[in-house]
Design an enzyme around this catalytic site. Sequence first.
Site, short mmCIF file in Angstrom:
data_model
loop_
_atom_site.label_atom_id
_atom_site.label_comp_id
_atom_site.label_asym_id
_atom_site.label_seq_id
_atom_site.Cartn_x
_atom_site.Cartn_y
_atom_site.Cartn_z
N LYS A 109 8.80 -0.35 -5.82
CA LYS A 109 7.51 -1.10 -5.95
C LYS A 109 6.55 -0.67 -7.01
CE LYS A 109 6.59 -4.38 -4.06
NZ LYS A 109 6.81 -5.83 -4.67
N ASP A 128 0.72 -1.05 -0.08
CA ASP A 128 0.19 -0.03 0.13
C ASP A 128 0.74 1.29 0.07
OD1 ASP A 128 0.88 -0.08 2.64
OD2 ASP A 128 -1.10 -0.07 3.59
N GLU A 129 2.22 1.26 0.19
CA GLU A 129 2.89 2.51 0.13
C GLU A 129 3.07 3.21 -1.17
OE1 GLU A 129 6.45 2.28 2.65
OE2 GLU A 129 5.80 0.29 3.85
#
Length: 349
Positions: A161, A131-132
């Site tokens: 990511k 979720d970052e």
Amino acid sequence: MKILVTGGAGFIGSAVVRLAVARGHHVVNLDALTYAACLDNVASVADSPLYVFEHADIRDRAALDRIFAAHRPDAVMHLAAESHVDRSIDGPGDFIETNITGTYQMLEAARAHWTREGRPAGFRFHHISTDEVFGSLPPDPSVKFTEDTPYDPRSPYSASKAASDHLVRAWHETYGLPVVLTNCSNNYGPFHFPEKLVPVIILNALAGKPLPIYGDGTNIRDWLFVEDHADALLLVVEKGQVGRSYNIGGDNERTNLELVRALCAILDRLRPKAGGSYADQITFVTDRPGHDARYAIDAARIRAELGWQPSVTVEEGLERTVRWYLDNAPWWRALQGRRGVGERLGVKA
């Protein structure tokens, strides 16, 4: 199903490996065995006829081609990644190489395999992310990350990511590779490498050391028990819609200070100190550069489409986690001497 799991000797990857084998899947565990990996994490399945280990680096295309040809997996669950934000601040290059270049090599090896096999409709490349990538949320509890939240990564880790997520979507749109993606909230549970917040607090408390909390402790995270996450990941690789992404959260928002106090209360009960509370060891330290204020997952899509929801409350999960660390000292003691463990990282910015 035969599943190729990358990073299967890591924290989340090993939970996936153990659960997949328990459910009767054939599992090929591909891991480079970098500092955060530990084959003890999968010792319980190591002798299973359903399990094979391959020591390889996801950046090594020749090794990937050999592994795909030898095992001919029906699905890939790509978890191998550098994941510690503090380490990404000190050394972003490893994150670029593993998370971006490594994902590219995995995609190309998987695409070549899928093509050789005649492009089977049932093949899946499942990319597991965080979720970052969505950045930081305001304190308003009604605002959460959805699958449509614009990307806004703020650390070298989350940026790497985010880049890998974009690569996976591009390989689906351009080449037709059948992919699914998931973005999860903060995991915790057994076998968590002892540089992350929950094990740091447990192990520092037991050692009589300060319990470091960044800033004023008001940063909020949504905590997801790792075994719930593994269950969701297997559900997505089996039943998720091709080209779709699914957010996976624990629906357990806590400030870092609340989480640490909860861990101290559990330790006070299960292994009381000679005097006082473990909470007396709480120490506030200089905040991490660019520390995101809040993460929170809206998991409505996976709940509605696939029927998944977390089964472990944060209170139950934290107690199970503390008990596991109390009962498994040989596991974590063997890891405490590894590079950077126990040091304050991420302060060079």
